[in-house]
Structure formats: structure tokens, C-alpha cells
Design a protein around this motif. Structure first.
Motif, mmCIF file in Angstrom:
data_model
loop_
_atom_site.group_PDB
_atom_site.id
_atom_site.type_symbol
_atom_site.label_atom_id
_atom_site.label_comp_id
_atom_site.label_asym_id
_atom_site.label_seq_id
_atom_site.Cartn_x
_atom_site.Cartn_y
_atom_site.Cartn_z
ATOM 1 N N PRO A 111 18.419 81.763 50.072
ATOM 2 C CA PRO A 111 19.225 81.212 48.979
ATOM 3 C C PRO A 111 20.404 80.401 49.490
ATOM 4 N N ALA A 112 20.848 79.471 48.649
ATOM 5 C CA ALA A 112 21.951 78.588 49.019
ATOM 6 C C ALA A 112 23.254 79.363 49.161
ATOM 7 N N VAL A 113 24.058 78.931 50.103
ATOM 8 C CA VAL A 113 25.413 79.448 50.228
ATOM 9 C C VAL A 113 26.337 78.460 49.541
ATOM 10 N N PRO A 114 27.040 78.862 48.475
ATOM 11 C CA PRO A 114 27.856 77.919 47.714
ATOM 12 C C PRO A 114 28.780 77.093 48.590
ATOM 13 N N GLY A 115 28.706 75.764 48.404
ATOM 14 C CA GLY A 115 29.619 74.857 49.068
ATOM 15 C C GLY A 115 29.324 74.598 50.533
ATOM 16 N N GLU A 208 37.960 57.493 34.590
ATOM 17 C CA GLU A 208 36.781 57.520 35.454
ATOM 18 C C GLU A 208 36.721 56.279 36.333
ATOM 19 N N LYS A 209 36.295 56.477 37.584
ATOM 20 C CA LYS A 209 36.172 55.380 38.542
ATOM 21 C C LYS A 209 34.895 55.570 39.359
ATOM 22 N N TRP A 210 34.251 54.458 39.675
ATOM 23 C CA TRP A 210 33.040 54.504 40.474
ATOM 24 C C TRP A 210 33.320 55.081 41.859
ATOM 25 N N PHE A 211 32.326 55.814 42.391
ATOM 26 C CA PHE A 211 32.407 56.302 43.768
ATOM 27 C C PHE A 211 31.939 55.219 44.743
ATOM 28 N N ASP A 212 32.472 55.281 45.959
ATOM 29 C CA ASP A 212 31.926 54.491 47.060
ATOM 30 C C ASP A 212 30.766 55.289 47.646
ATOM 31 N N ILE A 213 29.580 55.044 47.125
ATOM 32 C CA ILE A 213 28.419 55.865 47.489
ATOM 33 C C ILE A 213 27.936 55.622 48.917
ATOM 34 N N ARG A 214 28.539 54.674 49.608
ATOM 35 C CA ARG A 214 28.189 54.469 51.018
ATOM 36 C C ARG A 214 28.716 55.607 51.892
ATOM 37 N N LYS A 215 29.738 56.303 51.426
ATOM 38 C CA LYS A 215 30.393 57.349 52.216
ATOM 39 C C LYS A 215 29.707 58.693 51.981
ATOM 40 N N LEU A 216 28.468 58.770 52.455
ATOM 41 C CA LEU A 216 27.664 59.972 52.241
ATOM 42 C C LEU A 216 28.279 61.200 52.894
ATOM 43 N N LYS A 220 28.608 64.032 50.179
ATOM 44 C CA LYS A 220 27.545 65.041 50.228
ATOM 45 C C LYS A 220 28.065 66.464 50.028
ATOM 46 N N PRO A 221 29.091 66.922 50.775
ATOM 47 C CA PRO A 221 29.552 68.301 50.538
ATOM 48 C C PRO A 221 30.164 68.502 49.155
ATOM 49 N N LEU A 222 30.767 67.459 48.587
ATOM 50 C CA LEU A 222 31.343 67.581 47.246
ATOM 51 C C LEU A 222 30.252 67.699 46.189
ATOM 52 N N MET A 223 29.178 66.916 46.350
ATOM 53 C CA MET A 223 28.058 67.037 45.423
ATOM 54 C C MET A 223 27.318 68.357 45.639
ATOM 55 N N ALA A 224 27.232 68.795 46.891
ATOM 56 C CA ALA A 224 26.586 70.085 47.172
ATOM 57 C C ALA A 224 27.314 71.219 46.453
ATOM 58 N N ALA A 256 21.297 47.745 46.885
ATOM 59 C CA ALA A 256 20.217 48.598 46.381
ATOM 60 C C ALA A 256 19.868 49.682 47.392
ATOM 61 N N ASP A 257 19.901 49.337 48.689
ATOM 62 C CA ASP A 257 19.616 50.342 49.711
ATOM 63 C C ASP A 257 20.669 51.447 49.728
ATOM 64 N N ASP A 258 21.928 51.093 49.500
ATOM 65 C CA ASP A 258 22.980 52.114 49.398
ATOM 66 C C ASP A 258 22.659 53.098 48.285
ATOM 67 N N GLN A 259 22.218 52.550 47.153
ATOM 68 C CA GLN A 259 21.915 53.412 46.008
ATOM 69 C C GLN A 259 20.714 54.298 46.272
ATOM 70 N N LEU A 260 19.697 53.747 46.912
ATOM 71 C CA LEU A 260 18.521 54.552 47.234
ATOM 72 C C LEU A 260 18.881 55.712 48.153
ATOM 73 N N ARG A 261 19.678 55.429 49.170
ATOM 74 C CA ARG A 261 20.078 56.505 50.087
ATOM 75 C C ARG A 261 20.872 57.578 49.354
ATOM 76 N N TYR A 262 21.784 57.161 48.492
ATOM 77 C CA TYR A 262 22.606 58.134 47.768
ATOM 78 C C TYR A 262 21.764 58.959 46.795
ATOM 79 N N ASN A 263 20.908 58.301 46.043
ATOM 80 C CA ASN A 263 20.100 59.017 45.065
ATOM 81 C C ASN A 263 19.125 59.978 45.732
#
Length: 357
Positions: A111-115, A208-216, A220-224, A256-263
């Protein structure tokens, strides 16, 4: 609150009309509320309520015609050659997934460990796969009305207590966790965790403001942590919103590649936790992302004559959960039911009221 992430160039021309529509809905209700065929669920007290809303987004920019942002440059995963699924009750947890399993397989793990980044993957059979035609309720405003007799609920992850999810499960419902994965929101309890450098231009909603989705590495840990919250509360799936920043005025030179990697990163995080994940709008990248996502959530494809672009999900045995705001059901239900979608009319504020096809 959800939003339709359209290019903002033509939004101001329709802003007044949308504001009038929102005012009408909040003050006097929709004309369809008097229609006996509509679910006037907002009139009944909910069996359980969600946690208080930390804040309220402002009035959205009105949707405008989509701009051609170009095709994604990343190669598309192979589309599963599986016949469309049959509408019905979602499978119970622990049963094998339905046809159309995403292209990034999950492997057994603990099981996942939160955060904690790098969470081991959950067993492949643990993930729910919603099939085409399932009826659903989408409520992001107000206390969750649990009286709607549908097999799927999509509700706010932050504002919903685990007890509400458990109560819905006791009624045999599957529950989707709505979060914003593409924009910073100043009213969320974890808002301070997102560095200012991650925040770009406003997305048309207050606070609300858009994220810089290039900064994975930073996102990543914030979305996790958010996905861990969804899992801890018992949700079966996640609906990440605003995940098509690359064709918006984000304030960053996104591709588009940035978005694909993020999604795809989001899809991996969900699957590692045994959660299904829905692709929200982002129609241009459906061919590339079909194998990574378990279902689709769409706003207003009928209004913008785009519904055919979602057909690959149904053909792969995956549900398309769809709403229209401005069009009455008589103007879209025949078409979208024919495509195998799970369609309904909702108010823009996404309260309990619904009028299904």
C-alpha cells in the motif's frame, strides 16, 4: 469548481452572457427544475454533508471556440482493440479490470505511504474500470446529496470527508475524487506548498493560476500527496482538472510534449495507488493518452461539436462521463447516447441538480 479549459482569446466576448446565466441559476434556478423528468436532488437534505468549502472560485471566463494547438509530437500508445463495454454496475473492488486497461501496467506492491514519492504499485486487479453508459452524478458545490440513485459519484476530494465516501460505498456507489492538477488554487489547504515559481498566469477563475508543468520534480510529490489523500479517504478514482495548459495562455512556453509527460505522470501516480484516472477534456491528446487513462470526463463537447473525438474511449471499453451546461437535453442526448456516453445537463456551479439523458 470545475472549468472548461478553452483558449482564452475570445472569452471576453461571451463573459456577460455567462455571468447572467450563473446569476439566473443561483437566484431563481433552472427552468428545468420544474420538469418532472429532471432530478431535483437539490431540494432534499443530503444524508451526509461534505466539509465546509475553504473558498469559492470567481466567475469563469466564458468558453470560446477551440484553437488548433497542433497535434502532439509524442507517439501514441497502441489503442486496445477491445469492443465497447456494456453499460452496467461497476465491478466491485478486487475484481479483474474490464477491457481497455491502460498502456502503463501496474504491478503488485505494498500500500501507498501518504506523501512518499515512488510509492509501490497496487495489484492490477484492484483498479476500477468504469464501462461506457454508466449513469453518474457530478457535484462539486454544497453538501453531497447522497440520494441520487446512480452507480457513480464524482465529488470534491478536499471538501468531502471519508465518512461520505464510506456512506456512498455502503450504497454500492463508486466514487471519483475531483482535484485540480493543473492550476494553483489559493483556497486549498495545501496552497502554501506550491512555490510561487510554479504559478503562472491566471486561468480565468479567481485565485487560480496555471502550473508550470515542466517542473515535474517539484509537482510530482505535491500531486502524489493529493492522490494519497484521495486514497486515504477511500475514493476509487481521480478526476484531475485543468490538464491541458499547453494550449492555454499559461504564462509559460509549454508544448504538447510537456503536457503528455505531465499527464502520464499523473496517470502513473494514480495507478500506483490503485486508483483509476480520468482524462479531463484535452481532446487533442486523446490518441496519445488513451492507453494511460481509464475513462474520460468532458464538458460541452456537444456545444462545440467535438463529441466524436471522444469515441476512442468507448471503443476501448472505457466510460465517457459528459455534461452540457447551456444546451438542453433535447439538443444532445440522442447523439451522445448513440455514442455510448454517460450524459446529463448540469448547472455551471455543479450543485446537486442534474437532468440526465
Amino acid at each position: 469548481m470545475t472549468r472548461r479549459t478553452r483558449p482564452l482569446a475570445a472569452a471576453l466576448a461571451l463573459a456577460t452572457a455567462v455571468a447572467l446565466l450563473a446569476t439566473s441559476c443561483s437566484s431563481s434556478g433552472s427552468e428545468d427544475e420544474d420538469d418532472p423528468s429532471a432530478d431535483a436532488t437539490g431540494a432534499q437534505p443530503p444524508a451526509a454533508t461534505a466539509a465546509p468549502v475553504p473558498g469559492t472560485p470567481g466567475t469563469p471566463d466564458a468558453p470560446s471556440s477551440p484553437a488548433d494547438a497542433g497535434s502532439p509530437t509524442a507517439p501514441a500508445p497502441g489503442t486496445p482493440s477491445v469492443p465497447p463495454g456494456t453499460p452496467g454496475t461497476p465491478s466491485a473492488p478486487g475484481t479483474p479490470s474490464a477491457p481497455g486497461t491502460p498502456g502503463h501496467p501496474v504491478t503488485p506492491g505494498t500500500p501507498a505511504v501518504p506523501g512518499t514519492p515512488g510509492t509501490p504499485a497496487a495489484p492490477a486487479g484492484a483498479r476500477w474500470q468504469p464501462t461506457p453508459g454508466l449513469a453518474w452524478q457530478w457535484q462539486l458545490g454544497g453538501g453531497v446529496d447522497q440520494s441520487v440513485d446512480v452507480p457513480v459519484y464524482d465529488i470534491d476530494g478536499f471538501e468531502t470527508d471519508a465518512s461520505v465516501v464510506a456512506a456512498l460505498h455502503a450504497k454500492g456507489r463508486k466514487v471519483i475524487c475531483y482535484i485540480n492538477a493543473g492550476s494553483w488554487e489559493d483556497f486549498r489547504p495545501d496552497a502554501a506548498a506550491f512555490a510561487q515559481a510554479l504559478q503562472g498566469s491566471g486561468n480565468g477563475w479567481k485565485g487560480e493560476k496555471w502550473f508550470d508543468i515542466r517542473k515535474l520534480d517539484q509537482l510530482k510529490p505535491l500531486m502524489a500527496a493529493r492522490f494519497d489523500m484521495c486514497r486515504q479517504k477511500g475514493f476509487d478514482a481521480v478526476e484531475p482538472d485543468t490538464i491541458e495548459a499547453y494550449n492555454q495562455n499559461s504564462g509559460f512556453p509549454l508544448t504538447a510534449d510537456d503536457q503528455l509527460r505531465y499527464n502520464r505522470m499523473l496517470a502513473t501516480l494514480a495507478h500506483e495507488r490503485g486508483l483509476a484516472i480520468g482524462l479531463k477534456n484535452d481532446l487533442e491528446q486523446i490518441p496519445a493518452l488513451l492507453g494511460d487513462f481509464d475513462f474520460a470526463v468532458n464538458e460541452e463537447c456537444a456545444q462545440f461539436d467535438e463529441c466524436g473525438r471522444l469515441s476512442p474511449f468507448v471503443q476501448a471499453g472505457k466510460a465517457v462521463f459528459h455534461v452540457e451546461y447551456k444546451l438542453g437535453t433535447d439538443r444532445f442526448c440522442a447523439k451522445t447516447k448513440g455514442l455510448g456516453f454517460s450524459s446529463m445537463q448540469k448547472k455551471l456551479e455543479l450543485d446537486a441538480w442534474r437532468k440526465p439523458c
